[in-house]
Design an enzyme around this catalytic site. Structure first.
Site, short mmCIF file in Angstrom:
data_model
loop_
_atom_site.label_atom_id
_atom_site.label_comp_id
_atom_site.label_asym_id
_atom_site.label_seq_id
_atom_site.Cartn_x
_atom_site.Cartn_y
_atom_site.Cartn_z
N TYR A 142 0.82 -1.21 0.00
CA TYR A 142 0.00 0.00 0.00
C TYR A 142 0.86 1.26 0.00
O TYR A 142 0.40 2.33 -0.43
CB TYR A 142 -0.90 0.04 1.25
CG TYR A 142 -2.22 -0.67 1.10
CD1 TYR A 142 -2.27 -2.02 0.74
CD2 TYR A 142 -3.41 -0.01 1.32
CE1 TYR A 142 -3.47 -2.67 0.63
CE2 TYR A 142 -4.63 -0.67 1.21
CZ TYR A 142 -4.65 -1.99 0.87
OH TYR A 142 -5.85 -2.63 0.76
N ASP A 224 -3.06 -18.35 0.44
CA ASP A 224 -4.08 -19.00 -0.39
C ASP A 224 -4.75 -20.15 0.37
O ASP A 224 -5.97 -20.29 0.36
CB ASP A 224 -3.49 -19.47 -1.73
CG ASP A 224 -2.18 -20.24 -1.60
OD1 ASP A 224 -1.62 -20.31 -0.48
OD2 ASP A 224 -1.72 -20.78 -2.62
C1 IPM Z 1 -10.30 -1.39 4.02
C2 IPM Z 1 -10.56 -0.74 2.70
C3 IPM Z 1 -9.41 0.20 2.40
C4 IPM Z 1 -8.16 -0.65 2.29
C5 IPM Z 1 -9.57 1.11 1.18
C6 IPM Z 1 -10.82 1.95 1.25
C7 IPM Z 1 -8.37 2.00 1.00
O1 IPM Z 1 -10.73 -1.71 1.71
O2 IPM Z 1 -10.20 -0.67 5.03
O3 IPM Z 1 -10.22 -2.62 4.08
O4 IPM Z 1 -7.88 -1.21 1.23
O5 IPM Z 1 -7.45 -0.75 3.28
#
Ligand code: IPM
Ligand code: MG
Length: 364
Positions: A142, A224
């Site tokens: 991320y 998985d």
């Molecule tokens: C979550 C959501 C978020 C993520 C998005 C909205 C960025 O899916 O909190 O699980 O991917 O973390």
């Protein structure tokens, strides 16, 4: 009388509808237990993009830093879905997680027996489900650099980076052991160690931390296989700890075990300082644009998120339990939101459910 400062970030879609009910429930808690809550509200996500051109303003982040805790609704929606846009609603939640140092996402998944027929799985399979998923929240793919797109020889190219440092892995895994120690003592660490170096390092660190927790059983599972076992034998799991993206996927999957995503709260916590932990609390269901504005969203995940806030950031255990009991009681009395309603059930509105829970909390 204790006084607490709470940031309210409703966001988009059903966010505002459900957070409004959580505030009413909190005020009922305040009345019954003699606390007062002071709220500071701001726009985030698409709503902030429309008003200010960015999903999260610096002043919003600073306002949150000055509070005892943050209640967050959800962000996103079709209006801001253009994949080419450089400003996207999701940047708000990512910016808050990173900006507030919220490295640990706690997602409890507990089947309420009363809802065992609301899941698409067999009652026998889900009946005894009671697990906590701990997701690393400020690292991994991320946030890794580089993350970009470019063109080469007329071909579109893109790269994302999955990176972890020892410190980031150690602190979330340690929290996994602590959590398991206080529960059934089984920690499942989930990775993809047959392929990824980050996962091999994760496994190594988990094994090292395990020496400090001889009372906890640590097992490693590939993501998985874990995804499969979550459906095949979900009641087996006690505490799952995993990296950011695996956790994102597995928690959506696990949410189906609890009857509905509309039931699941989450807590995102940073490091504790002087015994207090700044945290952000949000339902996991998202903005539900298909039902936004209709007043039929299930407010229970948001209300249960407020309960987690009382427990983890404000240290109010009895107050948190009062909310959780109120939710259990109104379900036991047969009240259902639209997402939980079965044949013959008359679904209640967001507000009607909020009324019932508020009254139950106020009345004790
Ligand atoms: C979550 C959501 C978020 C993520 C998005 C909205 C960025 O899916 O909190 O699980 O991917 O973390
Ligand atoms: Mg997700």
């Amino acid at each position: 009388m204790a006084h607490f400062k709470i940031a309210l970030l409703p966001g988009d879609g059903i966010g505002g509808e459900v957070i409004g009910q959580a505030v009413r429930v909190l005020d009922a808690v305040g009345g019954r237990f003699d606390h007062s809550f002071e709220y500071s509200e701001d726009l985030v996500g698409g709503a902030s993009i429309d008003a200010h051109g960015v999903a999260l303003r610096d002043e919003t982040l600073e306002m949150c830093q000055a509070q005892d805790a943050v209640l967050f609704g959800a962000v996103g929606g079709p209006k801001w879905d253009d994949p080419k846009a450089s400003v996207r609603p999701e940047q708000a939640i990512l910016g808050l997680r990173k900006g507030l140092g919220l490295f640990a996402n706690i997602r409890p998944v507990k089947m309420l027996p009363i809802l065992a027929d609301a899941t698409p799985l067999k009652r026998e399979t889900v009946e005894a489900v009671d697990m906590v998923v701990l997701r690393e929240l400020t690292g991994g793919i991320y946030f890794g650099e580089p993350q970009r797109r470019w063109e080469e020889n007329g071909q579109r190219q893109a790269v994302d980076t999955l990176a972890y440092s020892e410190h980031e892995v150690e602190r979330i895994v340690r929290l996994g052991f602590e959590t398991a120690r206080a529960r059934r003592g089984l920690l499942t660490s989930v990775d993809k160690a047959n392929i990824l170096d980050t996962s091999r390092m994760w496994r190594e660190i988990a094994d090292e931390v395990a020496r400090d927790y001889p009372d906890v059983t640590l097992e490693h599972r590939l993501v998985d296989a874990c995804a499969m076992d979550l459906i095949r034998h979900p009641s087996y799991f006690d505490v799952i700890v995993t990296e950011n993206m695996f956790g994102d996927i597995l928690t959506d999957e696990a949410s189906m075990l609890a009857g509905s995503m509309g039931m699941l709260p989450s807590a995102s916590l940073g490091a504790s300082e002087n015994g207090s932990t700044l945290g952000l609390y949000e339902p996991i269901h998202g903005t539900a644009p298909d039902i936004a504005g209709q007043g039929i969203a299930n407010p229970m995940a948001m209300i249960l998120s407020a309960a987690l806030m009382l427990r983890y950031s404000l240290g109010l255990e009895a107050e948190a339990t009062a909310i959780e009991d109120a939710v259990t009681d109104i379900l036991a009395a047969g009240h259902r939101s639209a997402d939980l309603a079965g044949d013959g059930d008359e679904p209640l509105s967001t507000e009607a459910l909020g009324n019932l829970i508020t009254d139950a909390v106020a009345g004790g």
